[in-house]
Design an enzyme around this catalytic site. Structure first.
Site, PDB file in Angstrom:
ATOM      1  CG  HIS A 229      35.568  44.769  33.097  1.00 53.31           C
ATOM      2  ND1 HIS A 229      35.835  45.514  34.217  1.00 53.31           N
ATOM      3  CD2 HIS A 229      35.393  43.506  33.545  1.00 53.31           C
ATOM      4  CE1 HIS A 229      35.822  44.741  35.279  1.00 53.31           C
ATOM      5  NE2 HIS A 229      35.574  43.509  34.895  1.00 53.31           N
TER       6      HIS A 229
ATOM      7  CG  ASN B 258      40.998  45.270  38.690  1.00 54.45           C
ATOM      8  OD1 ASN B 258      40.120  44.428  38.882  1.00 54.45           O
ATOM      9  ND2 ASN B 258      41.114  46.361  39.409  1.00 54.45           N
TER      10      ASN B 258
ATOM     11  CG  HIS C  86      34.553  37.966  34.783  1.00 57.69           C
ATOM     12  ND1 HIS C  86      34.651  39.307  34.511  1.00 57.69           N
ATOM     13  CD2 HIS C  86      35.472  37.709  35.755  1.00 57.69           C
ATOM     14  CE1 HIS C  86      35.578  39.847  35.283  1.00 57.69           C
ATOM     15  NE2 HIS C  86      36.091  38.901  36.054  1.00 57.69           N
TER      16      HIS C  86
ATOM     17  CG  HIS D 102      39.791  42.107  35.541  1.00 56.48           C
ATOM     18  ND1 HIS D 102      40.829  41.193  35.610  1.00 56.48           N
ATOM     19  CD2 HIS D 102      38.793  41.573  36.293  1.00 56.48           C
ATOM     20  CE1 HIS D 102      40.458  40.175  36.370  1.00 56.48           C
ATOM     21  NE2 HIS D 102      39.240  40.373  36.796  1.00 56.48           N
TER      22      HIS D 102
ATOM     23  CE  LYS E 283      37.690  45.724  43.724  1.00 56.49           C
ATOM     24  NZ  LYS E 283      38.451  45.690  42.453  1.00 56.49           N
TER      25      LYS E 283
ATOM     26  NE  ARG F 262      20.841  55.013  56.348  1.00 56.17           N
ATOM     27  CZ  ARG F 262      19.755  55.340  57.046  1.00 56.17           C
ATOM     28  NH1 ARG F 262      19.472  54.700  58.157  1.00 56.17           N
ATOM     29  NH2 ARG F 262      18.968  56.284  56.610  1.00 56.17           N
TER      30      ARG F 262
ATOM     31  CE  LYS G 198      39.832  39.408  45.738  1.00 54.91           C
ATOM     32  NZ  LYS G 198      38.719  39.401  44.819  1.00 54.91           N
TER      33      LYS G 198
ATOM     34  NE  ARG H 168      40.187  44.358  46.146  1.00 57.53           N
ATOM     35  CZ  ARG H 168      39.181  43.990  46.906  1.00 57.53           C
ATOM     36  NH1 ARG H 168      39.098  44.464  48.128  1.00 57.53           N
ATOM     37  NH2 ARG H 168      38.281  43.139  46.476  1.00 57.53           N
TER      38      ARG H 168
ATOM     39  CD  GLU I 220      39.325  36.486  37.543  1.00 56.25           C
ATOM     40  OE1 GLU I 220      40.429  37.019  37.785  1.00 56.25           O
ATOM     41  OE2 GLU I 220      38.311  37.134  37.187  1.00 56.25           O
TER      42      GLU I 220
ATOM     43  CD  GLU J 279      40.904  48.330  42.580  1.00 60.28           C
ATOM     44  OE1 GLU J 279      40.321  47.260  42.807  1.00 60.28           O
ATOM     45  OE2 GLU J 279      40.891  48.901  41.491  1.00 60.28           O
TER      46      GLU J 279
HETATM   47  P1  NAD Z   1      28.253  32.870  37.399  1.00 66.30           P
HETATM   48  O1  NAD Z   1      27.922  33.340  38.742  1.00 66.30           O
HETATM   49  O2  NAD Z   1      27.417  33.346  36.266  1.00 66.30           O
HETATM   50  O3  NAD Z   1      28.263  31.284  37.416  1.00 66.30           O
HETATM   51  C1  NAD Z   1      28.557  30.600  36.240  1.00 66.30           C
HETATM   52  C2  NAD Z   1      27.451  29.586  35.881  1.00 66.30           C
HETATM   53  O4  NAD Z   1      27.616  28.429  36.686  1.00 66.30           O
HETATM   54  C3  NAD Z   1      26.046  30.067  36.124  1.00 66.30           C
HETATM   55  O5  NAD Z   1      25.206  29.560  35.127  1.00 66.30           O
HETATM   56  C4  NAD Z   1      25.709  29.427  37.470  1.00 66.30           C
HETATM   57  O6  NAD Z   1      24.341  29.277  37.687  1.00 66.30           O
HETATM   58  C5  NAD Z   1      26.391  28.098  37.336  1.00 66.30           C
HETATM   59  N1  NAD Z   1      26.770  27.438  38.564  1.00 66.30           N
HETATM   60  C6  NAD Z   1      27.218  28.008  39.713  1.00 66.30           C
HETATM   61  N2  NAD Z   1      27.615  27.060  40.557  1.00 66.30           N
HETATM   62  C7  NAD Z   1      27.423  25.872  39.951  1.00 66.30           C
HETATM   63  C8  NAD Z   1      27.670  24.535  40.319  1.00 66.30           C
HETATM   64  N3  NAD Z   1      28.255  24.227  41.460  1.00 66.30           N
HETATM   65  N4  NAD Z   1      27.326  23.560  39.465  1.00 66.30           N
HETATM   66  C9  NAD Z   1      26.764  23.858  38.260  1.00 66.30           C
HETATM   67  N5  NAD Z   1      26.542  25.104  37.840  1.00 66.30           N
HETATM   68  C10 NAD Z   1      26.875  26.100  38.675  1.00 66.30           C
HETATM   69  O7  NAD Z   1      29.757  33.248  36.997  1.00 66.30           O
HETATM   70  P2  NAD Z   1      31.133  33.221  37.817  1.00 66.30           P
HETATM   71  O8  NAD Z   1      32.165  32.917  36.815  1.00 66.30           O
HETATM   72  O9  NAD Z   1      31.042  32.427  39.046  1.00 66.30           O
HETATM   73  O10 NAD Z   1      31.287  34.745  38.274  1.00 66.30           O
HETATM   74  C11 NAD Z   1      31.416  35.773  37.342  1.00 66.30           C
HETATM   75  C12 NAD Z   1      30.960  37.062  37.992  1.00 66.30           C
HETATM   76  O11 NAD Z   1      31.821  37.351  39.088  1.00 66.30           O
HETATM   77  C13 NAD Z   1      31.022  38.252  37.074  1.00 66.30           C
HETATM   78  O12 NAD Z   1      29.843  39.011  37.227  1.00 66.30           O
HETATM   79  C14 NAD Z   1      32.215  39.047  37.580  1.00 66.30           C
HETATM   80  O13 NAD Z   1      32.096  40.429  37.341  1.00 66.30           O
HETATM   81  C15 NAD Z   1      32.189  38.718  39.041  1.00 66.30           C
HETATM   82  N6  NAD Z   1      33.487  38.858  39.703  1.00 66.30           N
HETATM   83  C16 NAD Z   1      33.528  39.550  40.862  1.00 66.30           C
HETATM   84  C17 NAD Z   1      34.699  39.681  41.560  1.00 66.30           C
HETATM   85  C18 NAD Z   1      34.719  40.384  42.876  1.00 66.30           C
HETATM   86  O14 NAD Z   1      35.815  40.617  43.419  1.00 66.30           O
HETATM   87  N7  NAD Z   1      33.590  40.697  43.447  1.00 66.30           N
HETATM   88  C19 NAD Z   1      35.866  39.068  41.072  1.00 66.30           C
HETATM   89  C20 NAD Z   1      35.802  38.346  39.883  1.00 66.30           C
HETATM   90  C21 NAD Z   1      34.591  38.250  39.206  1.00 66.30           C
HETATM   91  N1  GLY Z   2      38.573  40.948  41.500  1.00 73.18           N
HETATM   92  C1  GLY Z   2      39.274  42.153  41.786  1.00 73.18           C
HETATM   93  C2  GLY Z   2      39.289  42.533  43.211  1.00 73.18           C
HETATM   94  O1  GLY Z   2      38.721  41.860  44.045  1.00 73.18           O
HETATM   95  O2  GLY Z   2      39.867  43.532  43.563  1.00 73.18           O
END
Ligand code: NAD
Ligand code: GLY
Length: 359
Positions: free
Chosen positions: A249, A242, A262, A245, A140, A118, A224, A238, A182, A234
């Site tokens: 998406h 998006n 993404h 997005h 998130k 939890r 942010k 907030r 972003e 949100e």
């Molecule tokens: P990712 O986590 O897939 O990383 C991109 C690639 O880079 C992967 O292959 C990873 O292994 C590689 N990598 C990571 N760090 C590295 C480094 N230092 N050197 C070499 N390679 C490296 O993608 P991302 O773009 O980081 O994140 C996208 C994800 O984030 C999506 O799932 C999206 O939905 C999510 N997201 C979440 C939020 C949130 O608020 N929680 C906001 C935006 C995006």
């Molecule tokens: N990436 C959107 C949020 O954090 O609200």
């Protein structure tokens, strides 16, 4: 080192931004709960940074889980592996999960920490530009469902975010560009001065010039942090984070997770949001041109893939967390630097935007 604070009363935490931070064990020590640490990372990031991180954690009883790499693995099934490992050791409630990687790892490890017994403490160590400017901040957490992206998740804040900008040295060019999408988003939704700065300095950020990169990360995190502090869960402002997005998406889900990054999907989505904003008379052609020009210079897509036809696009957009009582709401631009969430658009205008974007 720069510190940006996320102000959320008892859930407040710092974002540390700077070079060589992974090696500074005192930073992590301030935020680790208990003596047991589970590092969640993936097969790409582990060979690059796991040893360095573990050296900083030598005073703790550590275990690590190395997950397969990729958006297509951001699933409940892979999440189960994290729970299996936490229980096998077993880790108590008084432990800390550390997410070492990009947004996929951060979202999954954060969700695992939110659910395990939890809720246990967790720390974000983002290693992509996208994760350092966006996903590691704000709490998130989620996994994808075959029917919709990030549909299963929780709001759960980390104890700190440690963004070591040296880790970006190994990031490939395409991933860096996806992260820049972003960054551009913050300028478009609420920070026109930053948008103008990016118009002048995008090439320095892409060349990984340290001061430009750190400025872009800091300014993004400040934007942010302010939004999250104003609306953690949100219920209002907030949602402007998006921008692009809902379109994005739909592209990610429609093509199959992982086909487009993404950030690439968000870039095409922001171009579509700008187009619809122009159709509503809110943006001029010149302003839309500025958006498209910056996306182009960042090497990002400005169109949706042709593979998704209009009916499918609309169907995918209907599975969105901003839909209320079946009514689609979109983040659009009243002007450059001012986003609004609205359902005040005719469906024929939306369809015209999709038609234009998918040809
Ligand atoms: P990712 O986590 O897939 O990383 C991109 C690639 O880079 C992967 O292959 C990873 O292994 C590689 N990598 C990571 N760090 C590295 C480094 N230092 N050197 C070499 N390679 C490296 O993608 P991302 O773009 O980081 O994140 C996208 C994800 O984030 C999506 O799932 C999206 O939905 C999510 N997201 C979440 C939020 C949130 O608020 N929680 C906001 C935006 C995006
Ligand atoms: N990436 C959107 C949020 O954090 O609200």
């Amino acid at each position: 080192m720069i510190t940006v604070q996320v102000d959320l009363q008892e859930r407040s935490y710092p974002i540390y931004i700077g070079r060589g931070l992974l090696k500074q064990n005192s930073l992590l020590a301030k935020h680790i709960v208990g003596s047991e640490v589970m590092v969640v990372t993936n097969e790409t990031v582990a060979p690059l940074y796991l040893d360095t991180l573990l050296k900083s954690l030598k005073d703790y009883r550590c275990a690590e889980i190395i997950l397969p790499d990729g958006e297509q693995h951001k699933t409940l099934a892979v999440l189960q592996q994290i729970f299996d490992d936490l229980l096998k050791v077993p880790f108590s409630r008084h432990c800390t999960v550390i997410a070492l990687g990009g947004g996929v790892i951060g979202d999954m490890a954060g969700f695992a920490a939110a659910c395990y017994q939890r809720g246990v403490a967790y720390i974000q160590v983002p290693t992509t530009l996208l994760a350092q400017v966006d996903s590691s901040v704000g709490g998130k957490t989620a996994v994808n469902h075959p029917l919709g992206k990030n549909m299963i998740g929780a709001f759960y804040q980390p104890r700190c975010v440690l963004a070591d900008t040296d880790t970006l040295d190994t990031l490939d060019e395409r991933q860096l560009r996806a992260g820049l999408a972003e960054v551009i988003k913050y300028g478009l939704i609420r920070d026109i001065d930053f948008f103008t700065w990016l118009e002048e300095h995008a090439s320095e950020v892409l060349a990984r010039e340290p001061s430009a990169l750190i400025h872009a990360i800091e300014r993004s995190c400040r934007n942010k942090a302010e939004i999250v502090a104003a609306d953690e869960r949100e219920s209002g402002v907030r949602a402007i984070l998006n921008l692009g997005h809902t379109f994005g998406h739909a592209i990610e889900t429609g093509l199959g997770y992982g086909a487009w990054l993404h950030g690439e999907a968000v870039a095409a989505g922001m171009a579509m949001a700008a187009d619809l904003s122009q159709r509503l008379g809110w943006l001029s052609a010149t302003e839309v041109g500025r958006v498209l020009n910056l996306l182009e210079r960042a090497g990002l897509p400005r169109h949706s893939p042709e593979a998704i036809h209009k009916a499918r696009f609309l169907e995918l957009m209907a599975v969105d967390k901003k839909v209320i009582d079946g009514c689609l709401r979109l983040v659009l631009l009243r002007q450059l630097g001012q986003a609004v969430v609205t359902d005040g658009f005719d469906s024929d205008l939306l369809e015209a935007t999709i038609d234009k974007a998918t040809v």
